[in-house]
Write an enzyme that holds these catalytic residues in place. Structure first.
Site, short mmCIF file in Angstrom:
data_model
loop_
_atom_site.label_atom_id
_atom_site.label_comp_id
_atom_site.label_asym_id
_atom_site.label_seq_id
_atom_site.Cartn_x
_atom_site.Cartn_y
_atom_site.Cartn_z
N GLU A 106 -18.57 -7.59 43.00
CA GLU A 106 -17.33 -7.23 42.30
C GLU A 106 -17.02 -5.75 42.52
O GLU A 106 -15.89 -5.36 42.79
CB GLU A 106 -17.47 -7.53 40.80
CG GLU A 106 -16.22 -7.15 40.01
CD GLU A 106 -16.35 -7.41 38.51
OE1 GLU A 106 -17.37 -7.96 38.07
OE2 GLU A 106 -15.40 -7.04 37.79
N HIS A 128 -21.25 -4.03 31.42
CA HIS A 128 -20.45 -4.95 32.22
C HIS A 128 -21.29 -6.14 32.72
O HIS A 128 -20.85 -7.29 32.68
CB HIS A 128 -19.82 -4.18 33.38
CG HIS A 128 -19.10 -5.06 34.35
ND1 HIS A 128 -19.45 -5.12 35.68
CD2 HIS A 128 -18.08 -5.92 34.19
CE1 HIS A 128 -18.66 -5.99 36.29
NE2 HIS A 128 -17.81 -6.48 35.41
N GLU A 178 -21.81 -8.47 29.95
CA GLU A 178 -20.59 -9.27 29.71
C GLU A 178 -20.60 -10.52 30.61
O GLU A 178 -20.27 -11.62 30.18
CB GLU A 178 -19.36 -8.39 30.00
CG GLU A 178 -18.03 -9.12 29.94
CD GLU A 178 -17.16 -8.81 31.13
OE1 GLU A 178 -16.81 -9.76 31.86
OE2 GLU A 178 -16.84 -7.62 31.36
N HIS A 179 -21.00 -10.34 31.87
CA HIS A 179 -21.11 -11.50 32.76
C HIS A 179 -22.16 -12.50 32.27
O HIS A 179 -21.96 -13.70 32.29
CB HIS A 179 -21.50 -11.04 34.17
CG HIS A 179 -20.34 -10.61 35.00
ND1 HIS A 179 -20.01 -11.23 36.18
CD2 HIS A 179 -19.43 -9.62 34.83
CE1 HIS A 179 -18.95 -10.65 36.71
NE2 HIS A 179 -18.57 -9.67 35.91
#
Lengths: 473, 456
Positions: B150, B70, B73-74
């Site tokens: 997040e 994740h 991905e950022h």
């Protein structure tokens, strides 16, 4: 063979060699850049898929009984979507002692009508893949229908029944009531929701906009069949009805549908526009202490109505400040350059009685003070210094180039047709909209920035833990 | 909105069609470098959804490195050698494209919705970042802070979200599906730039990717463009697929969780169920079973528990067969006032057994009719086809099988559904949980309702 000098000597030889070398380097760099750089414009210019003019011709249909609607015919798929709303029928129009009536009525219109009891109603919709739904927003009572062309006659008949002959069976009322009370019980689980309720109550003090959108538990416990009938009769009429139709249906069929479905509604609604609330904007951010994983803050400031001359300049200004996602000024300053939050945003709201400019973010307690300072700094800077021509150009590029994306589904198109009528944007809005964006000048955006972005008129409320924040100050 | 973690939702209702029809009429082919391409033409508007799915997600992370997939991905939005910094965001924005990405347990996807005249631009940018990502220390540190925030926003302020995460953790135990996709806050903060580089090099390659183009484009043009932009990318050796341990079939767990902000009870029950990769036939029985039991307000569990017994305010089921490892069958319910979570769980057991006894061929036919009726809506928004085809291709389902799922559903028989239900109920690892309000208030001083102070 005698050695031949590469260059003839001349008084300017050194300079010439230097210039030639420079030229060589420049050429080499250009070649390298050609090979390795990224040339966005070139890719677009050479694209084999060219931009298409997308006509989207909107017709105005007027039925035999005088009901008007916008229609966008699209025969790509055998599907029809109808979007409709009744102005001034939303939850803010509930009687003070019946808060929750509009929401309960919206839910109950999906619980059977005419000969169909609740279960028969749902079975009939599911077996024909017909979608009929209602909802009570703040201002309007709205609904939508989605059907295949094949099942359209039955879908229209069921929508007519829902609007004119809802059953309101007691067992269904009790079940819907229990669900509404459950919604209220878990409403404050997420601190963002608790903040939203408190913030709006305070902002719109005494005005219906400050009410709990989910209703008042005491009123909900008392609501019965008579209240629902009254709520529906007061709201569902022809003079406050707006309809948008999209998909596989022509003007003649659409006209017939309008009369069949909506023709027998009352002529006039018994509901009226609300007086404008008078929120106080004083630059204060109130703090509400709660144990929570993150602090959350929301802001509101005066905004511009859809019909206001400031609307498009503010639309572009808001896009640049906090509406454009990761590359907005707020996101750049607080997220991308500092890593202080997952998301910071600003947006315009166009509620009938008061347009607002709103903003917010959430972050852990340790970051809160710094993020809040940056936020206010950016807000103020935007108001005092304005924007560059390049920023306005970039915003316009996105807003115009992304325009076609909204035509992805016919449900969305029907909603746009309804909004075009509600905000009186004109039948040619889809053709003209990009020219409205393009016509906005940098000066107009700067004037809007100066008028609307002022931290002393930013009303805020935050929820979370503020011990560290206070200590640091 | 941006870069959200995408828990593949149960598409089961959408996955069905009339016997003769293919779901999307898409086309599939492979580039020489191993990249799979799926094209779904939809000429309603001059727009196209462009998606690149990597067949890697949080299950591919090394132990203790939770959140790597994740966070990477950022970082894919932080620049390459050719398009440094926030260039990708800027260019796409300039050209009116909506761009985002998401990570799940089994896959990671990057996607843009764009006017067809800007499709090549999106393809050029996506192809570039598949192999030329440039990670800078500063960006790494910033983006790690952002995903930490997040995680806090998504889970720590959301007691129901935390309950569901816990339910999964209890069921999956040592299976990689137990780990939250974001990673835990501690894991996130312990990740390093080298962890990201290692994950990138061993997972981001054409031979581990599926390209989906859905919208105003034909297959021949799609092939030409795919070859132009993705064709030159080189194959890479991929990391070995992680071991997906088998769970003990007799495993049954139960827990209760009390949360201070919670004022109403919720119950959940999940099963480690067959997926397409475990039992490709069983999945159609279970798809019908879920629709029959608890999808919508005409379903059996809803009728019994909500309408007849008045023990629940709501009950629903969902089945996700699109997984690399186990699929998941889940039941969620809210007790009626005065009914405890424990009572409701028992009532669910009874209602389930009763519903199985009532499962007749006529009932199965009714479910099939409903599933078939809405098929045409799949051809409306090009995004829907892109998500369904892409997510199933990413777990290894070929397009021809995706397209013929309707036929498979048509073949389902009541006896088969009963058999699959029995296997699920009695022999699938399962976990149940109850989320309740906290009995005692939090210590004084931490919670002061209504206290407000002005601050400028």
């Amino acid at each position: 063979m005698s050695h031949r000098p590469l260059y003839k000597k001349s008084p300017h030889c050194g300079i010439k060699i230097f210039l030639v070398m420079l030229l060589g380097i420049a050429l080499a760099l250009t070649a390298y850049e050609r090979l390795t750089g990224f040339h966005a414009q070139e890719i677009v210019d050479n694209s084999i898929l060219k931009a298409k003019t997308f006509a989207a011709p909107v017709q105005e249909v007027v039925s035999g009984r005088g009901i008007k609607a916008y229609l966008l015919e699209d025969k790509t798929n055998p599907i029809i979507s109808v979007s409709f709303l009744f102005e001034n029928g939303g939850w803010a129009h509930d009687r003070a002692d019946r808060q929750g009536a509009a929401k309960m009525a919206a839910a109950m219109l999906g619980e059977g009508a005419g000969k169909y009891n609740s279960q028969a109603w749902k079975e009939a919709l599911e077996s024909k893949a017909i979608g009929i739904s209602f909802s009570a927003g703040k201002d309007d009572f709205s609904g939508s229908l989605l059907t295949t062309t094949e099942n359209a006659p039955q879908a229209f008949e069921m929508l007519r029944l829902a609007l004119t002959a809802p059953r309101f069976d007691q067992a269904d009322i009790d079940r819907v009531r229990a669900l509404m009370l459950e919604v209220l019980r878990r409403q404050k689980e997420h601190p963002a929701n608790e903040l939203g309720l408190m913030f709006e109550e305070e902002l719109f003090r005494g005005h219906p906009y400050g009410r709990n959108p989910a209703g008042d538990p005491a009123a909900i416990r008392k609501l019965g069949r008579t209240d629902l009938e009254e709520a529906v009769q007061a709201r569902l009429a022809k003079d406050n009805l707006i309809v948008g139709i999209a998909g596989d249906i022509d003007a003649a069929a659409a006209s017939k549908m309008l009369d069949d479905v909506f023709g027998s509604l009352a002529e006039k609604a018994r509901t009226a526009a609300l007086a404008a609330p008078e929120p106080v904007f004083n630059g204060v951010t109130e703090q509400v202490s709660r144990r929570s994983g993150q602090n959350i803050v929301r802001f509101a400031a005066p905004g511009a109505a859809r019909s206001d001359a400031d609307f498009y300049p503010l639309f572009i200004a808001n896009y640049i400040v906090g509406g454009s996602g990761l590359s907005s000024r707020l996101s750049k300053a607080i997220r991308e350059d500092k890593g202080l939050t997952y998301g910071v945003y600003s947006y315009q709201t166009l509620d009938d009685a008061v347009p607002l400019l709103q903003a917010g973010f959430s972050t852990t307690e340790d970051n809160y003070g710094e993020a809040l300072d940056l936020f206010k700094q950016q807000w103020e800077l935007f108001g005092s210094k304005g924007v560059s021509a390049a920023e306005v150009e970039q915003a316009k590029n996105f807003l115009t180039a992304s325009y076609n994306l909204r035509f992805a589904s016919i449900g969305n198109i029907a909603d746009i047709l309804t909004a075009m009528q509600k905000y009186r944007l004109g039948q040619d809005f889809l053709q003209k909209r990009n020219s409205y964006i393009e016509a906005v000048t940098v000066d107009e955006v700067n004037a809007a920035a100066a008028k609307y972005f002022n931290k002393d008129r930013l009303q805020g409320m935050a929820i979370g833990s503020f011990d560290k924040v206070t200590k640091e100050k | 909105m941006r870069r959200l973690i995408f828990h593949i939702v149960c598409f089961s209702v959408l996955l069905v069609s009339a016997a003769q029809a293919r779901l999307f009429n898409g086309e599939e082919f492979y580039l020489p470098n191993g990249m799979q391409v799926i094209v779904v033409p939809n000429h309603k508007a001059p727009i196209v959804k462009h998606m690149v799915w990597y067949k890697s997600g949080s299950v591919d992370e090394a132990p203790g490195k939770g959140g790597s997939a994740h966070l990477l991905e950022h970082l894919m939005f932080r620049g390459t050698a050719k398009v440094p910094g926030d260039g990708l965001n800027k260019i796409l924005e300039q050209n009116g494209a909506e761009s985002n990405a998401f990570t799940s347990t089994d896959m990671t996807a990057y996607h843009q919705m764009t006017d067809i005249s800007r499709l090549e631009l999106a393809m050029a940018l996506e192809a570039d970042r598949m192999q030329n990502l440039k990670l800078r220390d500063k960006d790494f540190a910033l983006e790690r802070d952002i995903v930490y925030q997040e995680r806090k926003e998504r889970v720590d302020n959301n007691p129901a979200g935390y309950f569901n995460e816990t339910l999964r953790r209890v069921l999956w135990q040592n299976h990689p599906y137990a780990r939250p996709v974001t990673g835990t806050p501690e894991e996130i903060m312990s990740l390093t730039k080298e962890d990201m580089e290692a994950f990138y090099k061993s997972h981001y390659a054409p031979n581990n990717a599926v390209l989906v183009l859905s919208g105003d484009i034909d297959a021949a043009t799609a092939r030409q463009l795919a070859e132009k932009y993705y064709g030159p990318l080189k194959k890479r050796p991929l990391a070995p697929r992680p071991e997906m341990p088998r769970l003990e079939p007799s495993f049954k767990a139960f827990f209760t969780m009390e949360q201070p902000k919670v004022n109403s009870i919720r119950v959940g029950k999940i099963f480690a169920a067959p997926s397409y990769n475990i039992d490709p036939q069983d999945i159609y029985n279970l798809t019908v079973l879920s629709a029959y039991m608890g999808e919508g307000e005409t379903s059996k569990l809803y009728k019994k528990l909500v309408l007849r017994d008045e023990k629940a305010l709501d009950v629903s089921t969902a089945y996700d067969s699109g997984a690399r490892g186990y699929g998941t069958f889940s039941i969620s319910a809210v007790p009626a006032p005065g009914i405890s979570g424990e009572e409701l769980l028992e009532a669910i057991d009874d209602a389930w057994a009763e519903a199985i006894r009532e499962l007749t061929p006529a009932e199965v036919d009714k479910i099939k009719t409903k599933m078939r009726a809405g098929l045409v809506y799949l051809r409306d928004n090009p995004e829907h086809a892109a998500y369904i085809a892409g997510s199933l291709a990413a777990i290894g389902m070929p397009l021809n099988e995706i397209e013929k799922q309707a036929d498979e559903i048509d073949e389902v028989k009541a006896s088969g559904v009963k058999k699959s239900a029995e296997k699920l109920w009695k022999h699938a690892p399962q976990a149940s949980g109850i989320l309740k309000p906290q009995k005692e208030l939090t210590p004084s001083g931490t919670d002061q309702p209504g206290k407000k102070e002005g601050r400028r």
